[in-house]
Design a protein around this motif. Structure first.
Motif, PDB file in Angstrom:
ATOM      1  N   UNK A  37      14.107 -22.053  24.295  1.00 58.23           N
ATOM      2  CA  UNK A  37      15.352 -22.021  23.535  1.00 58.23           C
ATOM      3  C   UNK A  37      15.001 -22.570  22.152  1.00 58.23           C
ATOM      4  N   UNK A  38      15.221 -21.755  21.132  1.00 60.37           N
ATOM      5  CA  UNK A  38      14.894 -22.154  19.758  1.00 60.37           C
ATOM      6  C   UNK A  38      16.164 -22.596  19.046  1.00 60.37           C
ATOM      7  N   UNK A  39      16.098 -23.794  18.479  1.00 65.91           N
ATOM      8  CA  UNK A  39      17.207 -24.332  17.698  1.00 65.91           C
ATOM      9  C   UNK A  39      16.730 -24.550  16.273  1.00 65.91           C
ATOM     10  N   UNK A  58      18.287  -5.128  25.085  1.00 63.21           N
ATOM     11  CA  UNK A  58      19.199  -6.178  25.537  1.00 63.21           C
ATOM     12  C   UNK A  58      18.981  -7.448  24.716  1.00 63.21           C
ATOM     13  N   UNK A  59      20.003  -8.276  24.690  1.00 60.36           N
ATOM     14  CA  UNK A  59      19.939  -9.538  23.951  1.00 60.36           C
ATOM     15  C   UNK A  59      19.303 -10.618  24.815  1.00 60.36           C
ATOM     16  N   UNK A  60      18.724 -11.613  24.132  1.00 65.40           N
ATOM     17  CA  UNK A  60      18.115 -12.748  24.822  1.00 65.40           C
ATOM     18  C   UNK A  60      18.400 -14.038  24.087  1.00 65.40           C
ATOM     19  N   UNK A  61      18.450 -15.112  24.873  1.00 64.49           N
ATOM     20  CA  UNK A  61      18.656 -16.448  24.328  1.00 64.49           C
ATOM     21  C   UNK A  61      17.329 -17.176  24.208  1.00 64.49           C
ATOM     22  N   UNK A  62      16.352 -16.744  24.978  1.00 67.66           N
ATOM     23  CA  UNK A  62      15.050 -17.406  24.988  1.00 67.66           C
ATOM     24  C   UNK A  62      13.975 -16.467  24.463  1.00 67.66           C
ATOM     25  N   UNK A  63      12.895 -17.062  23.990  1.00 67.00           N
ATOM     26  CA  UNK A  63      11.702 -16.324  23.583  1.00 67.00           C
ATOM     27  C   UNK A  63      10.630 -16.683  24.596  1.00 67.00           C
ATOM     28  N   UNK A  73      18.794 -19.564  18.318  1.00 71.63           N
ATOM     29  CA  UNK A  73      18.298 -18.232  17.957  1.00 71.63           C
ATOM     30  C   UNK A  73      18.594 -17.258  19.091  1.00 71.63           C
ATOM     31  N   UNK A  74      19.252 -16.169  18.746  1.00 69.74           N
ATOM     32  CA  UNK A  74      19.525 -15.082  19.686  1.00 69.74           C
ATOM     33  C   UNK A  74      18.858 -13.846  19.112  1.00 69.74           C
ATOM     34  N   UNK A  75      18.264 -13.044  19.982  1.00 68.29           N
ATOM     35  CA  UNK A  75      17.632 -11.824  19.478  1.00 68.29           C
ATOM     36  C   UNK A  75      17.888 -10.654  20.424  1.00 68.29           C
ATOM     37  N   UNK A  76      17.742  -9.463  19.853  1.00 70.96           N
ATOM     38  CA  UNK A  76      17.833  -8.227  20.643  1.00 70.96           C
ATOM     39  C   UNK A  76      16.430  -7.681  20.792  1.00 70.96           C
ATOM     40  N   UNK A  77      16.074  -7.370  22.013  1.00 72.11           N
ATOM     41  CA  UNK A  77      14.747  -6.852  22.309  1.00 72.11           C
ATOM     42  C   UNK A  77      14.574  -5.450  21.715  1.00 72.11           C
ATOM     43  N   UNK A  89      16.341  -7.375  16.260  1.00 72.20           N
ATOM     44  CA  UNK A  89      17.359  -8.073  15.468  1.00 72.20           C
ATOM     45  C   UNK A  89      17.386  -9.518  15.925  1.00 72.20           C
ATOM     46  N   UNK A  90      17.751 -10.434  15.025  1.00 71.29           N
ATOM     47  CA  UNK A  90      17.936 -11.833  15.422  1.00 71.29           C
ATOM     48  C   UNK A  90      18.954 -12.499  14.510  1.00 71.29           C
ATOM     49  N   UNK A  91      19.552 -13.571  15.042  1.00 68.30           N
ATOM     50  CA  UNK A  91      20.499 -14.356  14.261  1.00 68.30           C
ATOM     51  C   UNK A  91      20.615 -15.744  14.886  1.00 68.30           C
ATOM     52  N   UNK A  92      21.120 -16.678  14.109  1.00 63.40           N
ATOM     53  CA  UNK A  92      21.362 -18.037  14.580  1.00 63.40           C
ATOM     54  C   UNK A  92      22.838 -18.168  14.909  1.00 63.40           C
ATOM     55  N   UNK A  93      23.152 -18.607  16.153  1.00 60.67           N
ATOM     56  CA  UNK A  93      24.536 -18.747  16.585  1.00 60.67           C
ATOM     57  C   UNK A  93      24.811 -20.186  17.013  1.00 60.67           C
ATOM     58  N   UNK A  94      26.020 -20.644  16.717  1.00 62.02           N
ATOM     59  CA  UNK A  94      26.459 -21.946  17.239  1.00 62.02           C
ATOM     60  C   UNK A  94      26.704 -21.774  18.743  1.00 62.02           C
ATOM     61  N   UNK A  95      26.814 -22.869  19.464  1.00 63.51           N
ATOM     62  CA  UNK A  95      27.066 -22.762  20.908  1.00 63.51           C
ATOM     63  C   UNK A  95      28.369 -22.028  21.208  1.00 63.51           C
ATOM     64  N   UNK A  96      29.479 -22.302  20.492  1.00 61.59           N
ATOM     65  CA  UNK A  96      30.702 -21.528  20.758  1.00 61.59           C
ATOM     66  C   UNK A  96      30.519 -20.024  20.479  1.00 61.59           C
ATOM     67  N   UNK A  97      29.819 -19.690  19.387  1.00 65.18           N
ATOM     68  CA  UNK A  97      29.558 -18.273  19.095  1.00 65.18           C
ATOM     69  C   UNK A  97      28.716 -17.644  20.201  1.00 65.18           C
ATOM     70  N   UNK A  98      27.732 -18.379  20.689  1.00 70.87           N
ATOM     71  CA  UNK A  98      26.872 -17.861  21.750  1.00 70.87           C
ATOM     72  C   UNK A  98      27.653 -17.669  23.047  1.00 70.87           C
ATOM     73  N   UNK A  99      28.534 -18.592  23.365  1.00 66.44           N
ATOM     74  CA  UNK A  99      29.363 -18.444  24.581  1.00 66.44           C
ATOM     75  C   UNK A  99      30.195 -17.158  24.502  1.00 66.44           C
TER      76      UNK A  99
END
Length: 167
Positions: free
Chosen positions: A37-39, A60-65, A46-50, A130-140
């Motif tokens: 999990x990258x912060x 698909x999207x992923x929360x981990x690398x 960090x959230x990314x799309x494979x 694709x990738x972006x940085x999301x807050x925890x509420x945005x990620x939820x």
């Protein structure tokens, strides 16, 4: 060339058998996978799309690398190698916990790490579309709306539980 992994037992002990990751998945043999999990400095995740060209979970999207732990590697070494390969960053992530993950293509031990990484990552376009940085509420919210890899929800849920237990 397929990755070579070590088979492990249900206690995450190496059995001494080296097999291809493809074969481990096909046969349902336990092996190890490292994920991070990258912060960033502000705590965003960090959230990314494979990439669409990947054989496992394209688009698909992923929360981990992460990826498979190679023969003779530790979870931490594998996580560090994957961060360099996929994001172009060189950090040593911290192993938080491991668990027997039964979601995804086949069962495997998942070593979940955490790393604070720079905002400016340079993803490998063969791996990350694709990738972006999301807050925890945005990620939820994203977890409810976007299509994530099967183990993303499990890994993130366990990660949040681990973090709250340490607080």
């Amino acid at each position: 060339m397929d990755e070579l992994v070590e088979r492990v037992d249900d206690q995450d002990r190496v059995l001494g058998a080296v097999v291809s990751r493809r074969q481990a998945i096909q046969e349902g043999w336990l092996h190890r996978v490292a994920a991070t999990v990258c912060r960033d400095e502000r705590g965003r995740i960090l959230v990314h799309r494979r990439s669409e060209q990947l054989t496992r979970f394209p688009g698909l999207y992923e929360i981990v690398v992460g990826g498979a732990v190679d023969v003779g590697e530790s979870y931490e070494e594998a996580a560090s190698r994957e961060l360099a390969e996929e994001l172009g960053i060189h950090v040593l992530p911290r192993l938080l916990f491991t668990f027997l993950n039964r979601s995804g293509l086949s069962p495997h031990w998942l070593g979940v790490h955490e790393a604070v990484v720079p905002d400016a990552v340079v993803p490998d376009p063969d791996e990350v579309a694709w990738h972006s940085w999301l807050s925890e509420p945005e990620l939820r919210s994203a977890l409810l709306e976007w299509r994530f890899t099967p183990d993303s929800n499990e890994a993130f849920s366990r990660y949040l539980t681990f973090r709250s237990a340490r607080s």
